[in-house]
Design a protein around this motif. Structure first.
Motif, PDB file in Angstrom:
ATOM      1  N   GLY A 126       6.555  27.795   9.547  1.00 24.53           N
ATOM      2  CA  GLY A 126       6.212  26.284   9.984  1.00 24.53           C
ATOM      3  C   GLY A 126       5.473  25.394   8.860  1.00 24.53           C
ATOM      4  N   GLY A 127       4.435  26.461   8.297  1.00 27.04           N
ATOM      5  CA  GLY A 127       3.467  25.868   7.408  1.00 27.04           C
ATOM      6  C   GLY A 127       4.308  25.271   6.078  1.00 27.04           C
ATOM      7  N   GLY A 128       5.241  26.097   5.587  1.00 28.40           N
ATOM      8  CA  GLY A 128       5.944  26.031   4.528  1.00 28.40           C
ATOM      9  C   GLY A 128       6.972  24.968   4.635  1.00 28.40           C
ATOM     10  N   LEU A 129       7.468  24.805   5.786  1.00 30.45           N
ATOM     11  CA  LEU A 129       8.515  23.786   6.371  1.00 30.45           C
ATOM     12  C   LEU A 129       7.849  22.309   6.142  1.00 30.45           C
ATOM     13  CD1 LEU A 129      11.255  22.522   6.664  1.00 30.45           C
ATOM     14  CD2 LEU A 129      10.762  23.169   9.267  1.00 30.45           C
ATOM     15  N   ALA A 130       6.374  22.396   6.652  1.00 25.08           N
ATOM     16  CA  ALA A 130       5.720  21.096   6.833  1.00 25.08           C
ATOM     17  C   ALA A 130       5.226  20.400   5.361  1.00 25.08           C
ATOM     18  CB  ALA A 130       4.415  21.085   7.632  1.00 25.08           C
ATOM     19  N   VAL A 131       5.017  21.665   4.338  1.00 26.23           N
ATOM     20  CA  VAL A 131       4.655  21.143   3.100  1.00 26.23           C
ATOM     21  C   VAL A 131       5.952  20.740   2.202  1.00 26.23           C
ATOM     22  CG1 VAL A 131       3.696  22.091   0.727  1.00 26.23           C
ATOM     23  CG2 VAL A 131       2.564  22.741   2.958  1.00 26.23           C
ATOM     24  N   ALA A 132       7.092  21.192   2.436  1.00 29.83           N
ATOM     25  CA  ALA A 132       8.063  21.028   1.798  1.00 29.83           C
ATOM     26  C   ALA A 132       8.795  19.696   2.223  1.00 29.83           C
ATOM     27  CB  ALA A 132       9.367  22.063   2.224  1.00 29.83           C
ATOM     28  N   LEU A 133       8.492  19.387   3.455  1.00 33.00           N
ATOM     29  CA  LEU A 133       8.847  17.983   3.942  1.00 33.00           C
ATOM     30  C   LEU A 133       8.107  16.760   3.470  1.00 33.00           C
ATOM     31  CD1 LEU A 133       9.860  18.915   7.621  1.00 33.00           C
ATOM     32  CD2 LEU A 133      11.607  18.305   5.722  1.00 33.00           C
ATOM     33  N   ALA A 134       6.615  17.187   3.346  1.00 34.15           N
ATOM     34  CA  ALA A 134       5.945  16.179   3.055  1.00 34.15           C
ATOM     35  C   ALA A 134       5.896  16.051   1.425  1.00 34.15           C
ATOM     36  CB  ALA A 134       4.388  16.646   3.403  1.00 34.15           C
ATOM     37  N   ILE A 135       5.982  16.893   0.592  1.00 35.22           N
ATOM     38  CA  ILE A 135       6.163  16.590  -0.849  1.00 35.22           C
ATOM     39  C   ILE A 135       6.725  15.400  -1.240  1.00 35.22           C
ATOM     40  CG2 ILE A 135       7.167  17.370  -3.002  1.00 35.22           C
ATOM     41  CD1 ILE A 135       6.256  20.292  -1.983  1.00 35.22           C
ATOM     42  N   PRO A 136       8.225  14.749  -0.805  1.00 30.86           N
ATOM     43  CA  PRO A 136       8.825  13.968  -1.462  1.00 30.86           C
ATOM     44  C   PRO A 136       8.076  12.615  -0.960  1.00 30.86           C
ATOM     45  CG  PRO A 136      10.495  15.508  -0.453  1.00 30.86           C
ATOM     46  CD  PRO A 136       8.997  15.811  -0.355  1.00 30.86           C
TER      47      PRO A 136
ATOM     48  N   LEU B 149      -0.145  15.285   8.442  1.00 33.33           N
ATOM     49  CA  LEU B 149      -1.363  15.746   7.829  1.00 33.33           C
ATOM     50  C   LEU B 149      -0.981  16.177   6.471  1.00 33.33           C
ATOM     51  CD1 LEU B 149      -4.561  16.094   7.843  1.00 33.33           C
ATOM     52  CD2 LEU B 149      -4.025  18.408   8.860  1.00 33.33           C
ATOM     53  N   ALA B 150       0.113  16.831   6.254  1.00 34.01           N
ATOM     54  CA  ALA B 150       0.428  17.414   4.757  1.00 34.01           C
ATOM     55  C   ALA B 150       0.686  16.227   4.084  1.00 34.01           C
ATOM     56  CB  ALA B 150       1.573  18.486   4.791  1.00 34.01           C
ATOM     57  N   VAL B 151       1.205  15.180   4.432  1.00 33.99           N
ATOM     58  CA  VAL B 151       1.652  13.883   3.406  1.00 33.99           C
ATOM     59  C   VAL B 151      -0.034  13.321   3.144  1.00 33.99           C
ATOM     60  CG1 VAL B 151       2.214  11.546   3.615  1.00 33.99           C
ATOM     61  CG2 VAL B 151       3.760  13.541   4.491  1.00 33.99           C
TER      62      VAL B 151
ATOM     63  N   ALA C 264      -2.988  22.475   1.874  1.00 32.02           N
ATOM     64  CA  ALA C 264      -2.046  21.697   2.949  1.00 32.02           C
ATOM     65  C   ALA C 264      -1.199  22.777   3.586  1.00 32.02           C
ATOM     66  CB  ALA C 264      -1.069  20.878   2.360  1.00 32.02           C
ATOM     67  N   PHE C 265      -0.565  23.850   2.862  1.00 33.69           N
ATOM     68  CA  PHE C 265      -0.071  25.022   3.714  1.00 33.69           C
ATOM     69  C   PHE C 265      -1.181  26.021   4.540  1.00 33.69           C
ATOM     70  CE2 PHE C 265       0.657  29.453   3.631  1.00 33.69           C
ATOM     71  CZ  PHE C 265       2.189  29.633   4.176  1.00 33.69           C
ATOM     72  N   VAL C 266      -2.472  26.158   3.912  1.00 33.62           N
ATOM     73  CA  VAL C 266      -3.252  26.754   4.745  1.00 33.62           C
ATOM     74  C   VAL C 266      -3.735  26.104   6.064  1.00 33.62           C
ATOM     75  CG1 VAL C 266      -5.553  27.592   4.760  1.00 33.62           C
ATOM     76  CG2 VAL C 266      -3.946  28.284   2.702  1.00 33.62           C
ATOM     77  N   LEU C 267      -3.762  24.785   5.916  1.00 30.46           N
ATOM     78  CA  LEU C 267      -4.295  23.987   7.061  1.00 30.46           C
ATOM     79  C   LEU C 267      -3.176  23.964   8.219  1.00 30.46           C
ATOM     80  CD1 LEU C 267      -6.274  21.041   5.620  1.00 30.46           C
ATOM     81  CD2 LEU C 267      -6.931  23.227   6.888  1.00 30.46           C
ATOM     82  N   ALA C 268      -1.941  23.941   7.740  1.00 33.31           N
ATOM     83  CA  ALA C 268      -0.524  23.761   8.769  1.00 33.31           C
ATOM     84  C   ALA C 268      -0.689  25.064   9.102  1.00 33.31           C
ATOM     85  CB  ALA C 268       0.270  23.330   7.832  1.00 33.31           C
ATOM     86  N   MET C 269      -0.568  25.942   8.399  1.00 31.97           N
ATOM     87  CA  MET C 269      -0.388  27.495   9.003  1.00 31.97           C
ATOM     88  C   MET C 269      -1.580  27.848  10.017  1.00 31.97           C
ATOM     89  SD  MET C 269      -0.151  31.015   6.968  1.00 31.97           S
ATOM     90  CE  MET C 269      -0.014  32.684   7.710  1.00 31.97           C
ATOM     91  N   VAL C 270      -2.760  27.489   9.771  1.00 30.70           N
ATOM     92  CA  VAL C 270      -3.856  27.982  10.688  1.00 30.70           C
ATOM     93  C   VAL C 270      -3.656  27.032  12.223  1.00 30.70           C
ATOM     94  CG1 VAL C 270      -6.207  27.611  10.942  1.00 30.70           C
ATOM     95  CG2 VAL C 270      -5.615  28.533   9.082  1.00 30.70           C
ATOM     96  N   THR C 271      -3.147  25.713  11.815  1.00 30.85           N
ATOM     97  CA  THR C 271      -3.046  24.954  13.218  1.00 30.85           C
ATOM     98  C   THR C 271      -1.707  25.382  13.899  1.00 30.85           C
ATOM     99  OG1 THR C 271      -3.383  22.690  11.943  1.00 30.85           O
ATOM    100  CG2 THR C 271      -2.348  22.737  13.723  1.00 30.85           C
ATOM    101  N   ASN C 272      -0.773  25.734  13.191  1.00 36.84           N
ATOM    102  CA  ASN C 272       0.243  26.504  14.061  1.00 36.84           C
ATOM    103  C   ASN C 272      -0.020  27.836  14.522  1.00 36.84           C
ATOM    104  OD1 ASN C 272       2.073  24.802  12.702  1.00 36.84           O
ATOM    105  ND2 ASN C 272       3.004  25.660  11.046  1.00 36.84           N
ATOM    106  N   TRP C 273      -0.875  28.582  13.769  1.00 32.82           N
ATOM    107  CA  TRP C 273      -1.347  29.624  14.431  1.00 32.82           C
ATOM    108  C   TRP C 273      -2.015  29.683  15.665  1.00 32.82           C
ATOM    109  CZ3 TRP C 273      -0.938  35.041  13.283  1.00 32.82           C
ATOM    110  CH2 TRP C 273      -1.928  35.674  13.918  1.00 32.82           C
ATOM    111  N   SER C 274      -2.737  28.661  16.079  1.00 33.67           N
ATOM    112  CA  SER C 274      -3.531  28.529  17.267  1.00 33.67           C
ATOM    113  C   SER C 274      -2.506  27.283  18.260  1.00 33.67           C
ATOM    114  CB  SER C 274      -4.750  27.467  17.112  1.00 33.67           C
ATOM    115  OG  SER C 274      -4.371  26.412  16.557  1.00 33.67           O
ATOM    116  N   GLN C 275      -1.150  27.128  17.807  1.00 36.20           N
ATOM    117  CA  GLN C 275      -0.468  26.287  18.546  1.00 36.20           C
ATOM    118  C   GLN C 275       0.130  27.127  19.905  1.00 36.20           C
ATOM    119  OE1 GLN C 275       0.726  23.306  20.396  1.00 36.20           O
ATOM    120  NE2 GLN C 275       0.917  22.754  18.087  1.00 36.20           N
ATOM    121  N   PHE C 276      -0.139  26.379  21.120  1.00 37.38           N
ATOM    122  CA  PHE C 276       0.372  27.092  22.218  1.00 37.38           C
ATOM    123  C   PHE C 276       1.353  26.596  23.086  1.00 37.38           C
ATOM    124  CE2 PHE C 276      -0.420  27.311  26.962  1.00 37.38           C
ATOM    125  CZ  PHE C 276       0.123  28.430  27.359  1.00 37.38           C
ATOM    126  N   LEU C 277       1.195  25.064  23.268  1.00 38.60           N
ATOM    127  CA  LEU C 277       2.274  24.519  23.878  1.00 38.60           C
ATOM    128  C   LEU C 277       3.722  24.687  23.493  1.00 38.60           C
ATOM    129  CD1 LEU C 277       0.493  21.296  24.861  1.00 38.60           C
ATOM    130  CD2 LEU C 277       1.049  23.134  26.366  1.00 38.60           C
TER     131      LEU C 277
END
Length: 276
Positions: free
Chosen positions: A79-89, A151-153, A197-210
């Motif tokens: 999920g973090g990798g996808l967020a960064v890939a989408l945010a780059i352009p 956030l990654a953008v 950006a990847f680390v922050l997205a990954m940590v956010t996803n790690w704590s994601q519950f809903l």
């Protein structure tokens, strides 16, 4: 003198905040080191009479628990990798191109980041259910990527802003296309920003519950956050120490990432502010 007083006040406030946030972890560690008989002591004794690591050994030897850890790591990383890939352009366009209402678009992206996933989960659940996309890792990864992209953008725009435009202009003069400049010059130079950006997205996803709680119904697909929640619902006084040990193990990856990569993350965050 006033500057010294301000420094003392700042450190005092930060120390109080550190104590406030560290207290639950200290208490959880105390519980995780206890035997079942010492659980009933409650807050009367912070340090157990006979501390044991057996609770951690029992948790880490559980195949189901290791599966939940792997699920959480897999979903968070992808999920973090996808967020960064989408945010780059998008981040590159905001950094290098001039177009109308660019600032308003940046604010709108930030506003999307402030929306709680709880607002969209019910219609999202019904929509994905109608499309047959429930109980799929790909669905959770896609939603993680969408939630982490705003956030990654912003983070990547700061990283791209710190790279001199003259380097890219020289490559364009030599015949490189905008895409080649991005892939061969800009992204390699923006590695710290990409990693942050990847680390922050990954940590956010790690704590994601809903998100995984709603979209994944089979227990074998759950990440660690959902698994611990369901375990907590059935915990008794005699297994409280196991729950505490599981919570600590689940927290360790996120804490370790920030401890080892904090300098890189902070430098990437302030790189744009220091430009020029």
């Amino acid at each position: 003198m006033s500057g010294r007083f301000g420094d003392i006040a700042t450190y005092a406030i930060l120390s109080l905040l550190a104590v406030f946030f560290a207290t639950p972890f200290v208490w959880m560690l105390s519980l995780a080191l206890r035997t079942p008989s010492e659980i009933y002591l409650g807050a009367a004794r912070l340090i157990p009479d006979a501390p044991t690591l057996g609770n951690f050994a029992r948790i880490l030897s559980d195949a189901a628990f290791l599966t939940y850890l792997w699920n959480g790591l897999k979903l968070s990383a992808l999920g973090g990798g996808l967020a960064v890939a989408l945010a780059i352009p998008a981040a590159y366009a905001f950094s290098r191109l001039d177009f109308r209402r660019k600032e308003a678009a940046l604010i709108a992206i930030l506003a999307v980041q402030m929306i709680s996933p709880l607002v969209i989960l019910v219609p999202l659940y019904r929509w994905m259910g109608s499309l047959g996309l429930l109980n799929l890792d790909a669905s959770v990864i896609a939603l993680y990527g969408a939630l982490g992209m705003p956030l990654a953008v912003w983070l990547l725009k700061v990283a791209f802003d710190a790279i001199p435009r003259e380097i890219e202009e020289a490559a364009i003069v030599d015949g490189a296309s905008r895409w080649q400049v991005l892939m061969r010059i800009t992204l390699p130079l923006a590695r710290p920003g990409l990693a942050s950006a990847f680390v922050l997205a990954m940590v956010t996803n790690w704590s994601q519950f809903l998100v995984p709680f709603i979209l994944l119904e089979r227990d074998r697909d759950w990440p660690i956050s959902v698994a611990i929640f369901n375990f907590a619902g059935s915990v008794s006084a005699s297994t409280t120490q196991l729950l505490a040990a599981a919570c600590l193990v689940a927290v360790v990856p996120a804490v370790a990432v920030f401890v080892f990569l904090q300098r890189m993350i902070v430098s990437a965050l302030i790189a744009g502010a220091l430009k020029g």
